[in-house]
Design an enzyme around this catalytic site. Sequence first.
Site, PDB file in Angstrom:
ATOM      1  N   LYS A   4       0.865  -1.179   0.000  1.00  0.00           N
ATOM      2  CA  LYS A   4       0.000   0.000   0.000  1.00  0.00           C
ATOM      3  C   LYS A   4       0.900   1.226   0.000  1.00  0.00           C
ATOM      4  O   LYS A   4       2.120   1.104   0.113  1.00  0.00           O
ATOM      5  CB  LYS A   4      -0.934   0.031   1.219  1.00  0.00           C
ATOM      6  CG  LYS A   4      -0.241  -0.259   2.547  1.00  0.00           C
ATOM      7  CD  LYS A   4      -1.233  -0.386   3.694  1.00  0.00           C
ATOM      8  CE  LYS A   4      -1.887  -1.737   3.841  1.00  0.00           C
ATOM      9  NZ  LYS A   4      -3.302  -1.750   3.525  1.00  0.00           N
ATOM     10  N   ARG A   5       0.304   2.425  -0.120  1.00  0.00           N
ATOM     11  CA  ARG A   5       1.141   3.618  -0.039  1.00  0.00           C
ATOM     12  C   ARG A   5       1.884   3.650   1.296  1.00  0.00           C
ATOM     13  O   ARG A   5       1.405   3.111   2.298  1.00  0.00           O
ATOM     14  CB  ARG A   5       0.262   4.876  -0.180  1.00  0.00           C
ATOM     15  CG  ARG A   5      -0.106   5.174  -1.604  1.00  0.00           C
ATOM     16  CD  ARG A   5       1.112   5.421  -2.463  1.00  0.00           C
ATOM     17  NE  ARG A   5       1.664   6.730  -2.223  1.00  0.00           N
ATOM     18  CZ  ARG A   5       1.647   7.720  -3.105  1.00  0.00           C
ATOM     19  NH1 ARG A   5       1.108   7.541  -4.292  1.00  0.00           N
ATOM     20  NH2 ARG A   5       2.169   8.890  -2.820  1.00  0.00           N
TER      21      ARG A   5
ATOM     22  N   THR B 205      -8.986  -1.138   0.793  1.00  0.00           N
ATOM     23  CA  THR B 205      -9.620  -2.001  -0.207  1.00  0.00           C
ATOM     24  C   THR B 205      -8.693  -3.175  -0.538  1.00  0.00           C
ATOM     25  O   THR B 205      -9.164  -4.232  -0.956  1.00  0.00           O
ATOM     26  CB  THR B 205      -9.965  -1.226  -1.498  1.00  0.00           C
ATOM     27  OG1 THR B 205      -8.856  -0.404  -1.837  1.00  0.00           O
ATOM     28  CG2 THR B 205     -11.201  -0.371  -1.308  1.00  0.00           C
TER      29      THR B 205
HETATM   30  C1  26W Z   1      -5.011  16.578  -0.704  1.00  0.00           C
HETATM   31  C2  26W Z   1      -4.266  15.427  -1.116  1.00  0.00           C
HETATM   32  C3  26W Z   1      -5.034  14.178  -0.953  1.00  0.00           C
HETATM   33  C4  26W Z   1      -5.101  13.298  -1.986  1.00  0.00           C
HETATM   34  C5  26W Z   1      -5.792  12.134  -1.853  1.00  0.00           C
HETATM   35  C6  26W Z   1      -5.666  13.894   0.214  1.00  0.00           C
HETATM   36  C7  26W Z   1      -6.357  12.728   0.360  1.00  0.00           C
HETATM   37  C8  26W Z   1      -6.428  11.844  -0.680  1.00  0.00           C
HETATM   38  C9  26W Z   1      -7.211  10.575  -0.559  1.00  0.00           C
HETATM   39  C10 26W Z   1      -8.392  10.794   0.308  1.00  0.00           C
HETATM   40  C11 26W Z   1      -6.356   9.459  -0.109  1.00  0.00           C
HETATM   41  C12 26W Z   1      -6.984   8.116  -0.324  1.00  0.00           C
HETATM   42  O1  26W Z   1      -6.716   7.465  -1.308  1.00  0.00           O
HETATM   43  N1  26W Z   1      -7.809   7.649   0.632  1.00  0.00           N
HETATM   44  C13 26W Z   1      -8.186   6.272   0.668  1.00  0.00           C
HETATM   45  O2  26W Z   1      -9.409   6.072  -0.003  1.00  0.00           O
HETATM   46  C14 26W Z   1      -9.726   4.692  -0.088  1.00  0.00           C
HETATM   47  C15 26W Z   1     -10.969   4.550  -0.910  1.00  0.00           C
HETATM   48  O3  26W Z   1     -12.065   5.013  -0.203  1.00  0.00           O
HETATM   49  C16 26W Z   1      -9.859   4.068   1.287  1.00  0.00           C
HETATM   50  O4  26W Z   1     -10.047   2.695   1.135  1.00  0.00           O
HETATM   51  C17 26W Z   1      -8.600   4.334   2.113  1.00  0.00           C
HETATM   52  O5  26W Z   1      -8.794   3.888   3.428  1.00  0.00           O
HETATM   53  C18 26W Z   1      -8.276   5.813   2.097  1.00  0.00           C
HETATM   54  O6  26W Z   1      -7.051   6.059   2.753  1.00  0.00           O
END
Ligand code: 26W
Length: 795
Positions: A528-529, A636
């Site tokens: 994962k990241r 996921t």
């Molecule tokens: C502002 C920069 C930025 C970019 C992307 C902030 C936040 C994000 C996303 C919200 C990060 C992300 O990928 N979140 C993940 O989303 C998934 C799909 O719903 C979840 O399964 C993960 O738990 C969640 O970390």
Amino acid sequence: MFTSKEEFKKSFTNRLELKGTEKSLERAHETLWEMTCEWVQESWKRTNQLYEENQDKQLYYMSIEFLIGRVLGQNLQNLNFYNMVKEGLDELGLELSEIEELEIEPGLGNGGLGRLAACFMDSLASLELPGHGYGLRYRGGLFTQHFVNGNQTEQPTNWIKDTNNVDTRREDLAVDIPYYGEVQLVMGLDGMRTKIENPEWVKAVPYDIPIVGANGGTVNTLRLWQAEVSDRSPSVGKEYAVYERETAHITDRLYPDDSLETGKILRLKQQYLLCSASLQNIISNHKSSLEKLPDSIAIQINDTHPALAVPELMRILIDDYAWDWERAWDVTTRTISYTNHTILEEAMEKWDSHLIQSLLPRIYLIIEEIDRRFKESLQNQEKDDETLHKLSIIENGVIKMAVLAVVGSYKVNGVAKLHTEILKKREMKELNEQFPNKFHNKTNGITHRRWLIKANQELSGLITETIGSQWMKEPERLSELHYFSQNQNFLQDFQTIKSLKKEQLIHHLQRDQNIIVDPSSIFDIHIKRFHGYKRQLMNILHIQMLYDRIKRDSTYRPYPRTFFFGGKAAPSYHFAKQVIKMINTVATKVNNDPLARQHLHIVFVENYNVTQAEYLIPAADVSEQISTASKEASGTGNMKFMMNGALTIGTFDGANVEIFEQVGQENAFVFGMRAEQVMEYEKNHSYNPKEIIESDVEIEKLMEELVKGDWTEGKANADFIVGQLLHDGDPYFVLKDLQSYAKAHEKILDAYANPVKWAEMGVKNIAASGIFSSDRTIQQYSDDVWHLTKVPSIY
Ligand code: 26W
């Protein structure tokens, strides 16, 4: 279209010959790609015709990321041609998997959020629902990761080729986007109108990707916008060359930060381009009946990145169509809904008012008015200051995008039960109280067509042999496998397939990274990241503990385990990069130690992406889902592993909670603090990692080694890791959960010692995984939010 293998072979050979005598793999790829496009084309056209004729309600899923992965094999799979093509090519002396390897995956996303959008696209088309995606066509997808001296390096990935791309340019649908300029009131035929004078115009050109649903009947559209210079004159006072360069930059790169808000003007330009271009495109198709917009379309915004859709729709209705505010607001807030994907404070989008004011002056005025009216509506409700603060969209020169998104939407959802509860009870408590029926939960899902049927054809074949093929259409019928979790033959077949998938992964890694892995070891996978809360650090510290135990105790000789890591760190996220460096350092030490190496092997897979995931997940015995409770909105990857029969070691976080609920805690390895405990510690600032170190000799020793630099290379690396754990108070509770994590790993070893029992647990996981298909998620969104009607495809 062909109906038999022989026909396919004939047509394929003819086409290949037309391309010349040289029979390279590239030519074969090109030929197969062209043929697949033609098959898709027919259904695509027919689907669009149907939508037009029936005037069906359409869903538009707006997302700054779509991590679709490779397309060719998945399209063949969904068209039900995969096996036929594979066999046909086989007979022609070609290997389909080798052809597939030639495709560069479009990395148009960072992680979970982007991959979810891709799974949703697949499910919409497969359920024959009219749902399309709007996104951006970044010239460079997510960077390619390499390790140099154990450090992550980033190279740009260019996925766009000269010919045979996955997408088609639609010049005819290009629109212009206004940036900067001045807002002026002008006299129109029907009174005063607001207009942006002298904006800098940028042309947005769409590129369409067909999204092929199961059985190839429905083909929806993923429309990605690319920024180009406009024919309209650019803003005064700027050299053309500068304008040209700045314009090309807009969709040049995907932002590689997936949780740190960088607040760059370029990001804002991207977000507005996505919203404005998509809405102009949508509205141009509904001009004649805008009043009925909420009945004819639904717009879902994927996190707050497309939240400017709210003021942009208002702008179009008010400025271009001369609507009054109330009417425009009513239609806007019945059209848009919003999904929240994170509660991490640093990922909550906030924009500096001045930035929006200068780049998007009209949009700023509209946001200001939304905020003013919302605050006005609160005036006689006697709210305290804290509540008013939480409810304000603009405050102290900052625009809070999440509040704007909630106020401007008719529905707001979290992505797992726990996450939605945290949103409702804590993070967005005041908003939830203000709009009591707005918040709801939609637990994420994954498309079983890519993550089981395509990625694990062998297992999927076994399942079909055992319970028939209906599960492919109704994945919850995987539950019928439960009965076979006691069947010795079935368990044996499952084990054989697991070994085969391990061999395939080994082969892939050997070819790509020249790594040799023991197929009989336990495959423990953490992909994962890289982020503090995902606690890759806890995993590697535990491996150090195991190493110490092996060295210290001559009776401790555990069953061999291979610990796989994979993932990228945002280029500016220094801590995450230090953890990557440390894992690589520990790997060198452990892997080169003759004694430890008999029991532990660390493999860091370079450049983790969708394609790598498709190799790794089916081969896993153990799925690492170890985030600090309350921090992972859903996850996921956890669902993909479960569906492939891996056992989860995990915390009560995100969708893990629901996974444990489905499969039973006895078929997983649960450990660590609960979300409430974590949040309690955070509220009271009462966690002190030093107390853990002082009370636990094993951890104390580990920390001493870390301080000495035994596990790191270079002082900076040691300082960073020790700094976070000791001086920064261990914000992700790594030391607090470490022993509980170690105990869960011991239980894994105990369980693995009984292979039949282990296989039984794996099968129970598969049997309980059907609910995590994104088909279920999409059906729920459709029922509760979008209200779409199935449009059966006509063959
Ligand atoms: C502002 C920069 C930025 C970019 C992307 C902030 C936040 C994000 C996303 C919200 C990060 C992300 O990928 N979140 C993940 O989303 C998934 C799909 O719903 C979840 O399964 C993960 O738990 C969640 O970390």
